[in-house]
Design an enzyme around this catalytic site. Structure first.
Site, PDB file in Angstrom:
ATOM      1  N   ASN A   1       0.842  -1.210   0.000  1.00 18.84           N
ATOM      2  CA  ASN A   1       0.000   0.000   0.000  1.00 18.84           C
ATOM      3  C   ASN A   1       0.871   1.252   0.000  1.00 18.84           C
ATOM      4  O   ASN A   1       0.586   2.215  -0.721  1.00 18.84           O
ATOM      5  CB  ASN A   1      -0.927   0.005   1.220  1.00 18.84           C
ATOM      6  CG  ASN A   1      -2.187  -0.815   0.999  1.00 18.84           C
ATOM      7  OD1 ASN A   1      -3.041  -0.429   0.213  1.00 18.84           O
ATOM      8  ND2 ASN A   1      -2.285  -1.950   1.666  1.00 18.84           N
TER       9      ASN A   1
ATOM     10  N   LEU B   1      -0.946   2.563  18.422  1.00 21.47           N
ATOM     11  CA  LEU B   1      -0.445   3.837  18.923  1.00 21.47           C
ATOM     12  C   LEU B   1      -1.237   4.246  20.170  1.00 21.47           C
ATOM     13  O   LEU B   1      -2.454   4.072  20.226  1.00 21.47           O
ATOM     14  CB  LEU B   1      -0.548   4.912  17.830  1.00 21.47           C
ATOM     15  CG  LEU B   1       0.327   4.639  16.600  1.00 21.47           C
ATOM     16  CD1 LEU B   1      -0.053   5.550  15.434  1.00 21.47           C
ATOM     17  CD2 LEU B   1       1.813   4.794  16.945  1.00 21.47           C
TER      18      LEU B   1
ATOM     19  N   ASN C   1      -5.665   5.502   8.464  1.00 19.23           N
ATOM     20  CA  ASN C   1      -5.333   4.071   8.397  1.00 19.23           C
ATOM     21  C   ASN C   1      -6.244   3.377   7.385  1.00 19.23           C
ATOM     22  O   ASN C   1      -7.363   3.821   7.138  1.00 19.23           O
ATOM     23  CB  ASN C   1      -5.548   3.428   9.769  1.00 19.23           C
ATOM     24  CG  ASN C   1      -5.165   1.962   9.797  1.00 19.23           C
ATOM     25  OD1 ASN C   1      -4.135   1.559   9.231  1.00 19.23           O
ATOM     26  ND2 ASN C   1      -5.974   1.133  10.432  1.00 19.23           N
TER      27      ASN C   1
ATOM     28  N   HIS D   1      -8.012  -0.323   6.844  1.00 18.78           N
ATOM     29  CA  HIS D   1      -8.323  -1.571   7.548  1.00 18.78           C
ATOM     30  C   HIS D   1      -9.054  -2.499   6.575  1.00 18.78           C
ATOM     31  O   HIS D   1     -10.025  -2.074   5.944  1.00 18.78           O
ATOM     32  CB  HIS D   1      -9.198  -1.263   8.774  1.00 18.78           C
ATOM     33  CG  HIS D   1      -9.573  -2.485   9.534  1.00 18.78           C
ATOM     34  ND1 HIS D   1      -8.653  -3.202  10.271  1.00 18.78           N
ATOM     35  CD2 HIS D   1     -10.755  -3.146   9.662  1.00 18.78           C
ATOM     36  CE1 HIS D   1      -9.257  -4.248  10.816  1.00 18.78           C
ATOM     37  NE2 HIS D   1     -10.529  -4.230  10.466  1.00 18.78           N
TER      38      HIS D   1
HETATM   39  C1  GRF Z   1      -3.159  -4.532   4.376  1.00 17.06           C
HETATM   40  O1  GRF Z   1      -4.127  -5.550   4.191  1.00 17.06           O
HETATM   41  C2  GRF Z   1      -3.707  -3.427   5.246  1.00 17.06           C
HETATM   42  O2  GRF Z   1      -5.068  -3.173   5.065  1.00 17.06           O
HETATM   43  C3  GRF Z   1      -3.482  -3.985   6.631  1.00 17.06           C
HETATM   44  O3  GRF Z   1      -2.227  -4.645   6.559  1.00 17.06           O
HETATM   45  C4  GRF Z   1      -1.978  -5.043   5.205  1.00 17.06           C
HETATM   46  C5  GRF Z   1      -0.679  -4.422   4.800  1.00 17.06           C
HETATM   47  O4  GRF Z   1      -0.226  -4.834   3.547  1.00 17.06           O
HETATM   48  N1  GRF Z   1      -3.584  -2.944   7.635  1.00 17.06           N
HETATM   49  P1  GRF Z   1       0.975  -4.055   2.852  1.00 17.06           P
HETATM   50  O5  GRF Z   1       2.130  -4.006   3.841  1.00 17.06           O
HETATM   51  O6  GRF Z   1       0.504  -2.692   2.463  1.00 17.06           O
HETATM   52  O7  GRF Z   1       1.335  -4.907   1.652  1.00 17.06           O
END
Ligand code: GRF
Length: 196
Positions: free
Chosen positions: A22, A102, A116, A118
Site C-alpha cells: 500500500n 499507537l 489508516n 483496515h
Molecule cells: C493490508 O491488508 C492493510 O489493510 C493492513 O495490513 C496489510 C498491509 O499490507 N492494515 P501491505 O504491507 O501494504 O502490503
C-alpha cells in the site's frame, strides 16, 4: 503557478511494518499519479527493521528507516518515533500495514491527521486477521475501510469504504489478493480527497 502547487503539497510520513505494498502505491501515485500535486511522501518509517517496504521505499528515492520497539516501553518507542517523524513536520501520518497500536497520547498529538486502511468493515471486525475472518465466515463480499485513527483500535471516524467481491474465492490467499488489489487503488483515491 507550479511553485504555488509545490508549496501547498501536504507533507506525509508513512508508517509500515512489512511488505509495504500500500505504501508503494501511495509513493507511486505521489510521484506521478493521482497524488502528484497533492502530497509529498517525506519518509517511510517501519517498526520492523526487516520490513521489505524499507527497500521498496529506498528504491523510489524515499528516505526510509526503522524505529524498533524491541526492548522499549511503549512510551520510549513512541518518543523515538515522534522524534523521527518530527524532523519532517508532516501534515499527515499515513498508516499502511503498521502493526503497532499507537497510544492515546500519541494519537492526541495528530487529531484527524493519522489515516489508516483496515481490510474489513470496522463496524464488523477490528484488529488482526480480517481476511481470514472474511474467509472463515464465507462472506460473499467484504469491505475495506479508510478511517482516521483515534484512541480506540480501528474505531476512528470512517472516511470511506469500498466493497470487495468474494464470490467464488477458494482460499484465504485469494481473499487477500482480491482485497489488496482493491486496497491499492482505493487508498490513494481516498487520500486524494483528504489532502485537497
Ligand atoms: C493490508 O491488508 C492493510 O489493510 C493492513 O495490513 C496489510 C498491509 O499490507 N492494515 P501491505 O504491507 O501494504 O502490503
Amino acid at each position: 503557478m507550479i511553485l504555488e502547487r509545490t508549496v501547498l503539497k501536504k507533507k506525509v510520513v508513512i508508517l509500515i511494518s512489512g511488505t509495504g505494498s500500500n505504501m508503494l502505491r501511495i509513493v507511486e501515485e505521489s510521484q506521478g499519479g493521482i497524488l502528484r500535486n497533492l502530497c509529498k511522501v517525506c519518509a517511510v518509517i517501519s517498526n520492523n527493521s526487516e520490513a521489505r517496504g524499507i527497500r521498496s521505499a529506498l528504491a523510489k528515492d524515499i528516505p526510509a528507516l526503522s524505529v524498533s520497539s524491541e526492548g522499549k516501553t511503549q512510551e520510549q518507542f513512541e518518543q523515538e518515533l515522534l522524534k523521527q517523524i518530527g524532523q519532517w513536520e508532516p501534515d499527515y501520518i499515513v498508516l499502511a500495514g503498521f502493526m503497532k497500536i499507537l497510544s492515546p497520547n500519541f494519537v492526541a498529538k495528530f487529531p484527524r491527521r493519522i489515516v489508516n486502511i483496515h481490510p474489513a468493515d470496522t463496524k464488523l471486525h477490528r484488529g488482526l486477521n480480517a481476511y481470514k475472518w472474511a474467509f472463515q465466515n464465507k462472506l460473499s463480499k467484504t469491505t475495506i475501510t479508510v478511517h482516521f485513527v483515534d484512541e480506540n483500535l480501528d474505531a476512528g471516524e470512517i472516511i470511506a469504504q469500498r466493497e470487495v467481491d468474494l464470490v467464488g474465492v477458494r482460499s484465504e490467499d485469494e481473499v487477500k489478493s482480491r482485497g489488496l488489489a482493491v486496497e491499492h487503488e482505493f487508498y490513494s483515491s481516498v487520500l486524494r480527497r483528504v489532502f485537497v
